[in-house]
Design a protein around this motif. Sequence first.
Motif, PDB file in Angstrom:
ATOM      1  N   GLY A   1     -13.751  -2.141 -14.627  1.00 25.80           N
ATOM      2  CA  GLY A   1     -14.248  -3.499 -14.764  1.00 25.80           C
ATOM      3  C   GLY A   1     -13.273  -4.624 -14.525  1.00 25.80           C
ATOM      4  N   LEU A   2     -12.025  -4.365 -14.156  1.00 22.67           N
ATOM      5  CA  LEU A   2     -11.099  -5.446 -13.817  1.00 22.67           C
ATOM      6  C   LEU A   2     -11.216  -5.729 -12.322  1.00 22.67           C
ATOM      7  CD1 LEU A   2      -7.826  -4.747 -15.824  1.00 22.67           C
ATOM      8  CD2 LEU A   2      -9.621  -6.401 -16.290  1.00 22.67           C
ATOM      9  N   CYS A   3     -12.273  -6.403 -11.936  1.00 17.64           N
ATOM     10  CA  CYS A   3     -12.556  -6.581 -10.518  1.00 17.64           C
ATOM     11  C   CYS A   3     -13.340  -7.864 -10.313  1.00 17.64           C
ATOM     12  CB  CYS A   3     -13.339  -5.385  -9.965  1.00 17.64           C
ATOM     13  SG  CYS A   3     -14.911  -5.120 -10.795  1.00 17.64           S
ATOM     14  N   SER A   4     -13.548  -8.210  -9.061  1.00 16.88           N
ATOM     15  CA  SER A   4     -14.339  -9.372  -8.686  1.00 16.88           C
ATOM     16  C   SER A   4     -15.316  -8.948  -7.597  1.00 16.88           C
ATOM     17  CB  SER A   4     -13.427 -10.497  -8.171  1.00 16.88           C
ATOM     18  OG  SER A   4     -12.806 -10.111  -6.954  1.00 16.88           O
ATOM     19  N   ASN A   5     -16.048  -9.919  -7.076  1.00 22.38           N
ATOM     20  CA  ASN A   5     -17.013  -9.607  -6.024  1.00 22.38           C
ATOM     21  C   ASN A   5     -16.351  -9.052  -4.774  1.00 22.38           C
ATOM     22  OD1 ASN A   5     -19.177 -10.416  -7.556  1.00 22.38           O
ATOM     23  ND2 ASN A   5     -19.291 -12.467  -6.685  1.00 22.38           N
ATOM     24  N   GLN A   6     -15.082  -9.423  -4.528  1.00 28.34           N
ATOM     25  CA  GLN A   6     -14.394  -9.007  -3.308  1.00 28.34           C
ATOM     26  C   GLN A   6     -13.516  -7.769  -3.493  1.00 28.34           C
ATOM     27  OE1 GLN A   6     -14.013 -12.533  -4.273  1.00 28.34           O
ATOM     28  NE2 GLN A   6     -15.979 -12.690  -3.256  1.00 28.34           N
ATOM     29  N   SER A   7     -13.550  -7.167  -4.661  1.00 26.28           N
ATOM     30  CA  SER A   7     -12.660  -6.036  -4.923  1.00 26.28           C
ATOM     31  C   SER A   7     -13.032  -4.826  -4.066  1.00 26.28           C
ATOM     32  CB  SER A   7     -12.718  -5.648  -6.399  1.00 26.28           C
ATOM     33  OG  SER A   7     -12.242  -6.696  -7.209  1.00 26.28           O
ATOM     34  N   ASP A   8     -12.030  -3.994  -3.806  1.00 28.37           N
ATOM     35  CA  ASP A   8     -12.252  -2.750  -3.065  1.00 28.37           C
ATOM     36  C   ASP A   8     -13.227  -1.849  -3.822  1.00 28.37           C
ATOM     37  OD1 ASP A   8     -10.595  -3.523  -1.082  1.00 28.37           O
ATOM     38  OD2 ASP A   8      -8.939  -2.196  -1.604  1.00 28.37           O
ATOM     39  N   VAL A   9     -13.896  -1.020  -3.059  1.00 23.75           N
ATOM     40  CA  VAL A   9     -14.796  -0.024  -3.634  1.00 23.75           C
ATOM     41  C   VAL A   9     -14.172   1.345  -3.385  1.00 23.75           C
ATOM     42  CG1 VAL A   9     -17.115   0.946  -3.614  1.00 23.75           C
ATOM     43  CG2 VAL A   9     -16.786  -1.496  -3.211  1.00 23.75           C
ATOM     44  N   ASP A  10     -13.619   1.936  -4.434  1.00 25.61           N
ATOM     45  CA  ASP A  10     -13.004   3.261  -4.336  1.00 25.61           C
ATOM     46  C   ASP A  10     -14.005   4.301  -4.819  1.00 25.61           C
ATOM     47  OD1 ASP A  10     -10.498   2.316  -3.417  1.00 25.61           O
ATOM     48  OD2 ASP A  10      -9.997   1.708  -5.460  1.00 25.61           O
ATOM     49  N   ILE A  11     -14.330   5.244  -3.949  1.00 26.10           N
ATOM     50  CA  ILE A  11     -15.353   6.251  -4.236  1.00 26.10           C
ATOM     51  C   ILE A  11     -14.740   7.634  -4.034  1.00 26.10           C
ATOM     52  CG2 ILE A  11     -17.632   7.146  -3.591  1.00 26.10           C
ATOM     53  CD1 ILE A  11     -18.278   4.363  -2.498  1.00 26.10           C
ATOM     54  N   THR A  12     -15.001   8.502  -4.969  1.00 27.12           N
ATOM     55  CA  THR A  12     -14.605   9.897  -4.797  1.00 27.12           C
ATOM     56  C   THR A  12     -15.859  10.750  -4.704  1.00 27.12           C
ATOM     57  OG1 THR A  12     -13.410  11.758  -5.768  1.00 27.12           O
ATOM     58  CG2 THR A  12     -14.395  10.193  -7.305  1.00 27.12           C
ATOM     59  N   VAL A  13     -15.881  11.637  -3.725  1.00 24.27           N
ATOM     60  CA  VAL A  13     -17.001  12.545  -3.501  1.00 24.27           C
ATOM     61  C   VAL A  13     -16.563  13.931  -3.936  1.00 24.27           C
ATOM     62  CG1 VAL A  13     -18.543  13.560  -1.792  1.00 24.27           C
ATOM     63  CG2 VAL A  13     -17.910  11.148  -1.626  1.00 24.27           C
TER      64      VAL A  13
ATOM     65  N   LEU B   1     -11.912  12.811  -1.456  1.00 24.68           N
ATOM     66  CA  LEU B   1     -12.620  14.054  -1.735  1.00 24.68           C
ATOM     67  C   LEU B   1     -12.065  14.709  -2.986  1.00 24.68           C
ATOM     68  CD1 LEU B   1     -14.770  16.050  -0.703  1.00 24.68           C
ATOM     69  CD2 LEU B   1     -12.952  17.200   0.577  1.00 24.68           C
ATOM     70  N   ASN B   2     -12.981  15.029  -3.918  1.00 21.51           N
ATOM     71  CA  ASN B   2     -12.624  15.741  -5.147  1.00 21.51           C
ATOM     72  C   ASN B   2     -11.479  15.052  -5.891  1.00 21.51           C
ATOM     73  OD1 ASN B   2     -14.571  17.698  -4.555  1.00 21.51           O
ATOM     74  ND2 ASN B   2     -13.101  18.962  -3.417  1.00 21.51           N
ATOM     75  N   GLY B   3     -11.601  13.740  -6.044  1.00 16.59           N
ATOM     76  CA  GLY B   3     -10.559  12.965  -6.724  1.00 16.59           C
ATOM     77  C   GLY B   3     -10.762  12.900  -8.218  1.00 16.59           C
ATOM     78  N   SER B   4     -10.774  14.031  -8.868  1.00 16.67           N
ATOM     79  CA  SER B   4     -10.982  14.055 -10.314  1.00 16.67           C
ATOM     80  C   SER B   4      -9.807  13.428 -11.058  1.00 16.67           C
ATOM     81  CB  SER B   4     -11.202  15.491 -10.789  1.00 16.67           C
ATOM     82  OG  SER B   4     -10.156  16.338 -10.342  1.00 16.67           O
ATOM     83  N   LYS B   5      -8.613  13.478 -10.475  1.00 16.02           N
ATOM     84  CA  LYS B   5      -7.463  12.862 -11.126  1.00 16.02           C
ATOM     85  C   LYS B   5      -7.604  11.342 -11.144  1.00 16.02           C
ATOM     86  CE  LYS B   5      -3.667  14.837 -10.151  1.00 16.02           C
ATOM     87  NZ  LYS B   5      -2.449  15.250  -9.436  1.00 16.02           N
TER      88      LYS B   5
END
Length: 688
Positions: free
Chosen positions: A254-266, A332-336
């Motif tokens: 939650g330390l983000c704004s509308n322009q923050s990066d979107v980091d996704i792990t699959v 990929l598989n970023g559980s850490k």
Amino acid sequence: MRINSTQKSSSSSMLPALAKGLGPAGVKRFPYINLVTSTIRNKREGLTSNGRDFELIATVTQVILDKGTANDIEPKTIGEGSRGRVHSHSMPLQLVVRALRRRGKGWRRISVDRVRSVLDNCGQLAPGIISVVRPEPKPDEPEIDSDPAHGLIVQQTIDACSTVERLQREAKSKAHVQFLPTLDHVATATLSNLSHSELLELNTGVADMVRFWQPSAFNVSEVNDLVTRIEALARVVNQGRFVTARLFGSRNYGLCSNQSDVDITVSVSSPRGSGAQETDASNRNFFRDLAAILRKSTGFTRVINVSHARVPIIKFVFVTPGKYRLEGDISLNGSKGLAKSRLIATYLGLDPRVRQVLSVLKLWAIRRDITNHNTLNSFGLMMMAIAFLISRKVIPPLQMLATAHVTPQAWARLAKIHHSPHRIAMLYPAINSASAPTTPENASAQLGGSAVRCLQSGADLPEWIVEGTRAYYLNGGELNRWCSPNHDSSATLLFDMFRYYGFEFNPRLHAISPRLGSTTIPRASLFHLPPLDSETTIADPNKWRNNVRLLAIEDPFDLAVNCGRNAPPEWVEGLLWEMRRAAWTLLPSEHPQNRHHAKQHSPLDHLLLPPTEKIYCDPGIWASAYHRALQPPLPGSMAPVFDPAVDCVPDRTVDLEGMENAQLVSPLAPRIRAPNPVLQPGQMRHTF
């Protein structure tokens, strides 16, 4: 006056390169140490050369005044704007040179061309004050021969001597090396000088920062829709296998704004019975196919498969139906990464001051163009803040506890660990072993159940192994019992943090460990981190930059990973000066005319003011900020020695407050309460 050619070419050639650091994506926020040292050297050489030229002109003017011929000259001879005939002195150039040679003091072998060149340059600085002219031949006299010194007359006005002295003072003032102020008075300052209303306003502004740096509900909804869409596309690629997509990073806690990066792990389940090589090949094929299907999907304007990275990722740009331009990464598989995000989220939930301090810190790093992926990312900066807050007992060391009830005796036990390299080493015996690297199969056996015990209860802590690393931390309903013994306001904590890192923290001696909750762990105690390599000489700037790991920030889970490993030494010194400046901006004004009046601008507006381009135009002014990197070098080093007591005097220090006050009154100066804009494709973005 003559301008040193080396200095002129150096400053003109380095300006475009330094200007690249002004952008939020700039790799180099601070000038390289070799640029700083060469600029200082060139300025000193230019100052010495200009001093010799002015000494020559002063001597010439005195010779002409003593031995020259007094006469009246036409106004046009000394420039436009003069009225009437002006009293002056003149003297043949050859006689001037002869008189100089008789005076000695280095003038015995001076040439006519040297004197002529210096006088011409002075005439360009102050037209009409002193000049060299060829008198017009009389009708009954023969033509003047080709000798350039024959018949030349030096003319000067009656006030030439005083004018030369004034020009010399101005040139000396401009040519002197200017430095950033060291702000030493901030080291012992506190916020106690602020009035009650000023301190209340500052705390209110810090609290407002949390509400300001929150994405809109519509933006959150579109990000969640994007994650769901990527998960559906990943399942299309891997039919028959379990696939999930999750947010991590700033969008997760939650330390983000509308322009923050979107980091996704699959997360993709591996086929049963597959080996490590088969799994790696399957993952590479999966990433390749996922990138291909994303390129064909609506809304994705750019998709890049970065397969050569240490952790392969897919970088993408997605324009939402609401016209938000989202940039992000898919791993990929970023559980850490998920575990680290949950750890930070847990710390944020312990005390509201943590979120307030970290919100201002991250926004400050963005506005001042400090954090980036090539030197120190926002995760490393947050680890610095969390370690500091634990050291002030605002929050407990969650990786060392099984209960949120922490007594003074438990804090004392933690302090004993900080001062004992043996106790630190025994916390994780697997790191100290000479066996093979830790793997998910042998991690539990190597760590040992009795390796780490709760500081309060003495009970063995659980073993949570994530991707082969120990990822335990206290969470759950137990944390509702936490009550901080520290009652400082968020503004006070913010000021103390900036002041500590700016003045007390020594990166050569100390390492930062959020796991142990300390910013003063001796570097040798964290033996698993790469060494400082203090034997490297500054004589080779490339070797210095590549080998020295001046900033040591221990990753809370990967203990052998230094979060500050990519930061070059001059970047670290620049960061610590920025910390000093940040603490300074929260104090009352230094200017005498403003000392007894309210500050013209909000301290937070001053804190978050973007760096002025003037600082980038001259690398030499950063020497005072690089006091550790410019310590007396090793024998044989060619780097100049910077002594703040000698080189950094008040009349050579940049007027930082005046410069930034002028920047604050500019209509282009940003304010912290500006709404979150919607950036269109191609616009610059601030990564959060």
